[in-house]
Design a protein around this motif. Structure first.
Motif, PDB file in Angstrom:
ATOM      1  N   ASP A 115     -13.753  29.409  -4.556  1.00  0.00           N
ATOM      2  CA  ASP A 115     -12.975  28.273  -5.033  1.00  0.00           C
ATOM      3  C   ASP A 115     -11.563  28.865  -5.322  1.00  0.00           C
ATOM      4  O   ASP A 115     -10.919  28.407  -6.079  1.00  0.00           O
ATOM      5  N   LYS A 175      -9.418  25.907  -6.881  1.00  0.00           N
ATOM      6  CA  LYS A 175      -9.290  25.943  -8.218  1.00  0.00           C
ATOM      7  C   LYS A 175      -8.046  26.687  -8.827  1.00  0.00           C
ATOM      8  O   LYS A 175      -7.577  26.323  -9.817  1.00  0.00           O
ATOM      9  N   ARG A 184     -19.139  25.601  -1.391  1.00  0.00           N
ATOM     10  CA  ARG A 184     -17.823  25.639  -1.868  1.00  0.00           C
ATOM     11  C   ARG A 184     -16.870  26.064  -0.735  1.00  0.00           C
ATOM     12  O   ARG A 184     -15.620  26.036  -0.956  1.00  0.00           O
ATOM     13  N   ASN A 198     -13.507  24.052   0.453  1.00  0.00           N
ATOM     14  CA  ASN A 198     -11.904  24.875   0.267  1.00  0.00           C
ATOM     15  C   ASN A 198     -11.668  24.838   1.780  1.00  0.00           C
ATOM     16  O   ASN A 198     -10.383  24.292   1.954  1.00  0.00           O
TER      17      ASN A 198
END
Length: 717
Positions: A560, A564, A599, A603
């Protein structure tokens, strides 16, 4: 409480008294008069010992007073050698023994300082006197000023002057006030010309220097002068034109080794016994600590004028509030509102270690970016870590618990500031090659997680290589602890990057882009390093489930990074991690892997969409190799879990594809579907649980049908 209950119930109270009386009579008959005589004898012996100790203490005090009177009354006017002088030998031995056991009062220190620096005694006697000047509580500033005045007379030798400077540096934190000592700054500065005294004068000036003391020196680049010049350059950069190295080093030699053991002994002896030796702890709600050097730095002596005269203290406080030009002493800082009102004129303590347990001072450091504070703090912390490390010196092994407490304090300070200390980084680089992996394990690994972001090429030989050697040869628990620490290190680096993005208004034109490549390289190298040690560890530990959890937990942060933490970087896990997790016997590991791959896809899709929307060539973007490696992993995962084509459609160079002939030799029935969702070993427990529930449902249905059939048969009959 018992009397109240007895008053409410008179009959019950009478029974209690009678039972107590009978019990006493039985005990008296069985024990006899011996118990009474034994208790009285013990009491008499205790009183006898107490009176003997009091007599010994008064006798010792009398001997000390006689010795100080001998030195004080002016009997020593001419040069007196130690030999053939029994009176001097006797009084000197008395002072040494008492000082090393109990410490000396401020008055006694004043007398002995004047005698040692007056030049009337031999150098050996002066040296012995200075070595036993251990304060029991504090040192009066007037005594230090008087002692410095003897240096101007020039009667004491150079060796005595040097030893006095070392004593002054070691006892700097015990001086009750330092205003008059700051007034002698120019005198000490002129002493820099003496080559022998220069290192210790620099150390003393380093402790005394304030912003108004900024002066330039044109001497060489010895470490002690470099320390002083670095402080001057922070306060008055226009006066120091030379370039100083950015890396911290050990500027000064240890000046307190002669008195350190005696100080620790006396502190433990006098801790909390004498009201005159009470000290003011910075911050509220902290009990007085019993730790060693670092906790002496955490405590500041209370000002005698403020504590003994409340009216005077009030008057000073009102003057300080009205006069903004004066500095605000740290001893009077107790609330956050006081910090906000006096933040522009706060006078930081000379003992930089006192900030570690004081949240108000830590808030000040966070708000006011004063490089001089960091410089002083880094120097003090680096010196303390090096001197007190338990595996550097054998003498420090008995203080391992205290060293652990100090490392915990440093770690909590780093968490509070959200910033790692460079002095801790240097300490780890020097100590990890000598570390056994057991002493202070949790503390050391937590400090590793706050190593400041730097070039990975510099970090690798000092951190990664010694850590990898311990990692491969240690237990499973140690391996998991190292992985957890490296995960926190990665998160701290990424959080630092996010904070920098928030500070910069426009990242495209800010100088941050020039260092973004360095950040990407360091983060990528760290992830590759963790992937390498994880692959080897899984082989060594036979793919232990506990170890796999910490490895996949690390990659939950990695997958992430783009969304993030807004960092254009994605690094896939190595095959030595992906395939053992895919074929794992544990459902938690398989679930973690599926979430991580999900994830990664999120991304990668977001990065591709951003490239299409901006329609510009970005400076940093994912390489085609990242997409290719992800697609290879996805094909292997879908083939195992969904399409029942395991070991056939895996195109990864290090994948699990096997030839059909090899699969036939295994003699496993339905080998293609052996790792799908229905037959996967990690999900076998869920399949069995499903069958159990299904069986229970069928049994209940059969029972209901049998009961209904039985009822219908009875009706027909």
């Amino acid at each position: 409480m018992q009397q109240r209950e007895n008053a409410k119930n008179p009959k019950q109270a009478l029974q209690v008294r009678q039972s107590s009386l009978s019990a006493w009579q039985i005990g008296a008959r069985t024990a006899g008069p011996k118990t009474v005589h034994l208790k009285s004898a013990q009491k008499h012996e205790k009183e006898k010992q107490q009176s003997a100790s009091e007599q010994a203490g008064s006798s010792t005090q009398n001997h000390l007073e006689q010795a100080l009177t001998y030195f004080e009354r002016g009997k020593i006017k001419d040069y007196i050698p130690l030999r053939k002088n029994e009176v001097l030998q006797k009084h000197l031995a008395t002072v040494e023994s008492i000082a090393l056991q109990r410490g000396l009062s401020p008055e006694g220190l004043n007398v002995l300082l004047n005698v040692a620096l007056s030049g009337h005694l031999a150098d050996t006697v002066n040296s012995r006197i200075l070595k036993c000047l251990i304060p029991a509580s504090v040192i009066a500033e007037s005594s230090v000023v008087s002692a410095v005045s003897w240096l101007c007379v020039g009667k004491c030798s150079g060796s005595t002057q040097l030893l006095f400077l070392r004593w002054l540096i070691a006892m700097f934190d015990f001086i009750d006030h330092k205003e008059k000592l700051h007034a002698l700054y120019g005198f000490f500065f002129c002493s820099l010309q003496d080559e022998k005294l220069c290192p210790y004068v620099c150390h003393l000036l380093y402790l005394l220097t304030r912003r108004e003391s900024g002066e330039s020196s044109q001497s060489g680049m010895q470490p002690h002068l470099q320390a002083l010049l670095s402080l001057y350059k922070l306060f008055c950069p226009e006066l120091v034109s030379i370039t100083l190295p950015a890396k911290m080093k050990t500027y000064f030699k240890n000046s307190e080794s002669l008195w350190k053991a005696a100080i620790n002994t006396i502190r433990r002896r006098n801790q909390g016994t004498s009201p005159t030796s009470q000290q003011l702890i910075l911050g509220t709600g902290h009990p007085q600590s019993r730790k060693r050097k670092w906790n002496t730095q955490l405590i500041l002596p209370a000002c005698s004028t403020d504590t003994n005269n409340p009216a005077r203290s009030k008057e000073i406080n009102h003057v300080d509030i009205l006069s903004h030009s004066e500095s605000f002493p740290v001893e009077q800082l107790h609330t956050f509102s006081q910090l906000l009102q006096n933040i522009h004129r706060l006078e930081f303590p000379s003992q930089m270690g006192s900030v570690l347990r004081n949240s108000l001072l830590l808030h000040y450091i966070n708000c006011v970016k004063d490089e001089s504070i960091y410089l002083r703090l880094y120097y003090w912390m680096g010196q303390t870590l090096q001197e007190e490390c338990t595996w550097y010196k054998l003498d420090n092994q008995q203080y391992e618990e205290e060293f652990k407490d100090f490392l915990d304090i440093v770690y909590k300070t780093e968490c509070f500031l959200q910033e790692g200390f460079s002095s801790c980084e240097e300490f780890l680089y020097k100590s990890l090659p000598l570390w056994d992996g057991f002493c202070c394990r949790s503390q050391i690994l937590r400090l590793v997680s706050w190593i400041p972001l730097s070039s990975f090429s510099e970090m690798k030989p000092h951190l990664c290589e010694p850590l990898a050697q311990l990692f491969f040869t240690s237990s499973l628990y140690f391996k998991c602890s190292v992985l957890e620490s490296l995960k926190e290190l990665l998160q701290n680096w990424l959080n630092w990057h996010v904070m920098q993005l928030d500070i910069e208004s426009d990242p495209k034109i800010s100088p941050l882009n020039t260092t973004l490549s360095g950040l990407l390289n360091s983060v990528a190298e760290l992830i590759h390093f963790v992937g390498w040690i994880s692959t080897v560890a899984l082989r060594l530990e036979n793919n232990a489930t506990f170890l796999m959890y910490f490895i996949l937990d690390f990659y939950e942060t990695v997958c992430d990074v783009y969304l993030k933490y807004n960092l254009p970087l994605l690094v896939m896990p190595p095959p030595g991690v992906f395939y053992p997790a895919l074929l794992s016997m544990d459902s938690v590991s398989l679930n973690q892997l599926c979430y991580i791959m999900y994830r990664y896809r999120t991304n990668l899709v977001a990065a591709k969409e951003n490239e299409l929307i901006k329609k510009t060539i970005l400076q940093f973007k994912f390489s085609s190799q990242t997409y290719q490696e992800y697609n290879q992993y996805i094909m292997a995962m879908v083939g195992c879990l969904w399409t029942s084509s395991a070991f056939q459609k895996d195109i990864h160079p290090q994948g699990i594809r096997l030839d059909p002939e090899v699969l036939k030799k295994t003699r496993v029935q339905e080998v293609r579907s052996s790792f799908n969702i229905v037959h996967h070993p990690a999900l076998m427990g869920y399949a069995i649980l499903f069958l159990q529930h299904l069986t229970a449902i069928f049994l209940s249905i059969n029972r209901v049908s049998q009961v209904s059939q039985t009822k219908s048969g009875n009706v027909q009959v």
